[in-house]
Design a protein around this motif. Structure first.
Motif, PDB file in Angstrom:
ATOM      1  N   ASP A  24      -7.084 -11.443   5.549  1.00 51.52           N
ATOM      2  CA  ASP A  24      -6.363 -12.302   6.193  1.00 51.52           C
ATOM      3  C   ASP A  24      -5.963 -11.606   7.418  1.00 51.52           C
ATOM      4  N   ILE A  25      -5.473 -10.276   7.216  1.00 53.94           N
ATOM      5  CA  ILE A  25      -4.929  -9.474   8.279  1.00 53.94           C
ATOM      6  C   ILE A  25      -5.808  -8.043   8.586  1.00 53.94           C
ATOM      7  N   ALA A  67      -4.227  -7.797   3.418  1.00 49.27           N
ATOM      8  CA  ALA A  67      -3.962  -6.898   4.739  1.00 49.27           C
ATOM      9  C   ALA A  67      -4.767  -5.827   4.471  1.00 49.27           C
ATOM     10  N   ALA A  85       2.537  -9.476   1.463  1.00 56.71           N
ATOM     11  CA  ALA A  85       1.247  -9.307   1.625  1.00 56.71           C
ATOM     12  C   ALA A  85       0.709  -8.164   0.490  1.00 56.71           C
ATOM     13  N   LYS A  98      -1.329 -13.318   1.257  1.00 54.30           N
ATOM     14  CA  LYS A  98      -2.271 -12.843   2.182  1.00 54.30           C
ATOM     15  C   LYS A  98      -2.901 -11.468   1.740  1.00 54.30           C
ATOM     16  N   GLU A 156       7.011 -13.857   4.123  1.00 53.76           N
ATOM     17  CA  GLU A 156       6.088 -14.695   4.788  1.00 53.76           C
ATOM     18  C   GLU A 156       4.444 -14.516   4.642  1.00 53.76           C
ATOM     19  N   LEU A 157       4.345 -13.155   4.346  1.00 53.68           N
ATOM     20  CA  LEU A 157       2.812 -12.874   3.964  1.00 53.68           C
ATOM     21  C   LEU A 157       2.380 -13.088   2.518  1.00 53.68           C
ATOM     22  N   THR A 158       3.151 -13.826   1.607  1.00 52.95           N
ATOM     23  CA  THR A 158       2.665 -13.953   0.383  1.00 52.95           C
ATOM     24  C   THR A 158       1.453 -14.606   0.288  1.00 52.95           C
ATOM     25  N   LEU A 182       4.095  -4.876   5.791  1.00 55.81           N
ATOM     26  CA  LEU A 182       3.324  -5.855   5.488  1.00 55.81           C
ATOM     27  C   LEU A 182       3.552  -6.264   4.045  1.00 55.81           C
ATOM     28  N   ALA A 215       1.842 -10.194  12.659  1.00 57.91           N
ATOM     29  CA  ALA A 215       0.916 -10.761  11.621  1.00 57.91           C
ATOM     30  C   ALA A 215       1.468 -12.109  10.981  1.00 57.91           C
ATOM     31  N   SER A 216       2.726 -12.353  11.220  1.00 61.90           N
ATOM     32  CA  SER A 216       3.378 -13.521  10.420  1.00 61.90           C
ATOM     33  C   SER A 216       3.165 -14.808  11.195  1.00 61.90           C
ATOM     34  N   GLY A 249       4.598  -6.434  11.822  1.00 57.52           N
ATOM     35  CA  GLY A 249       4.928  -7.401  10.826  1.00 57.52           C
ATOM     36  C   GLY A 249       5.143  -8.526  11.358  1.00 57.52           C
TER      37      GLY A 249
END
Length: 264
Positions: free
Chosen positions: A82-83, A16, A38, A14, A10-12, A33, A241-242, A238
Motif C-alpha cells: 500500500d505504501i 508499507a 501500518a 496497510k 490511520e494506517l491500520t 508508519l 502517507a495517510s 507519515g
C-alpha cells in the motif's frame, strides 16, 4: 453506534515498505508508519547486528535482480503493498567539483539515488494501479533544488533527476488512484551525515563542525541554525502517507529549516 476509527492509527491494515529502513531517516520513517498502525517491512543491503522491530528483507537495490526479488517477496508474503517509501540513497563520491568525479562515481550515484527507485517502482507500482490505490514517497534532498558543486556535485544532480522522475510518474499514475510525492530534506543529523561531514572536513583540512558550517553557509544559511532530527522528516512522511493527504500528489515537500529563501 458506529465505531470510530482511531485517528492515531490511520494506517491500520496497510502494508508499507521502507528502503534503507534500518537506520537514520529510514528507521525514523519505519517507526512513524508503524506508530500509525501500518505493517512495516524494511530493506537494506545487510541486516544490522542489533535487532530490528520490523520484518526485514535483504536487498541491494542497485541490482535489478534484488529489486525483482524484493517485489516478489512482498507480493508473496503480504499480498501486495500500500505504501512504498523509496528512502535508500547517498553518495561516496569525492568533494571538489566535476573535475574530480570519475565515470564510476557518476554511475554509482545514478544507480543509488535514481535508478534504484525507478526499478523498484516499476516492480511494485503496477499492482497498486491495478487495485486503484497506493502511495509512493521518494526521499530526495534539498541538493536536488539547491546544488553544492564543491561538496556533492553528482549527488545533487541525481536527486534533481529523481525529483523530475517523481513528478512525471505522479502525473501518469494519478488517474489510477496512486499518489506519488517527493520529500526533500535539508541537512539531517544522522550517522550518514556525520560520515559525510567527516570526509568533507578531511578533504578541506577543517573540523567536522567547521565543515558543517561551511555546507550550511554554502546553502545560503539555515535560518533555524541547526540540523533536522530524523523524526522531523518522518512526521511529514507519515502525514503524506495517510488519508489526510488524499488530494496530494506530484508535490515536492522541502523540509530544510527555512534554507531555500523563496518558492521554486
Amino acid at each position: 453506534m458506529n465505531k470510530m476509527k482511531n485517528p492515531e492509527k490511520e494506517l491500520t491494515g496497510k502494508v508499507a515498505l521502507v528502503t534503507g529502513g534500518t537506520k537514520g531517516i529510514g528507521k525514523a520513517i519505519a517507526d512513524e508508519l508503524a506508530a500509525l498502525g501500518a505493517t512495516v517491512v524494511v530493506s537494506a543491503r545487510s541486516k544490522p547486528t542489533e535487532g530490528i522491530a520490523y520484518d526485514f528483507i535483504a536487498a541491494d537495490l542497485t541490482k535489478s535482480s534484488d529489486n525483482e526479488a524484493l517485489a516478489q517477496k512482498i507480493t508473496e508474503q503480504y499480498g501486495g503493498l500500500d505504501i512504498l517509501v523509496n528512502n535508500v540513497g547517498g553518495t561516496s563520491s569525492p568533494a571538489g567539483g566535476f573535475s574530480v568525479l570519475s565515470d564510476q562515481d557518476w554511475e554509482s550515484d545514478l544507480q543509488l539515488n535514481l535508478l534504484a527507485a525507478i526499478k523498484l517502482d516499476k516492480a511494485l507500482v503496477p499492482s497498486m494501479m491495478a487495485r486503484k490505490s497506493g502511495v509512493v514517497i521518494h526521499i530526495s534532498s534539498l541538493n536536488g533544488k539547491l546544488p553544492l558543486y564543491a561538496s556533492n556535485f553528482s549527488y545533487g544532480v541525481t536527486k534533481a533527476a529523481l525529483n523530475n522522475y517523481s513528478k512525471t510518474l505522479a502525473n501518469e499514475v494519478a488517474s489510477n488512484g496512486v499518489r506519488v510525492i517527493t520529500v526533500s530534506p535539508g541537512m539531517v543529523k544522522t550517522a550518514a551525515m556525520d560520515t559525510f561531514l567527516e570526509s568533507y572536513a578531511t578533504s578541506i583540512g577543517k573540523s567536522p563542525d567547521e565543515a558543517a558550517q561551511i555546507v550550511m553557509d554554502g546553502l545560503g544559511g539555515v535560518p533555524m541554525n541547526r540540523l533536522a532530527q530524523p523524526e522531523e522528516i518522518a512526521h511529514l512522511v507519515g502525514f503524506l502517507a495517510s488519508p489526510k493527504a488524499s488530494y496530494i500528489t506530484g508535490a515536492n515537500y522541502v523540509i530544510d529549516g527555512g534554507t531555500i529563501p523563496t518558492v521554486f
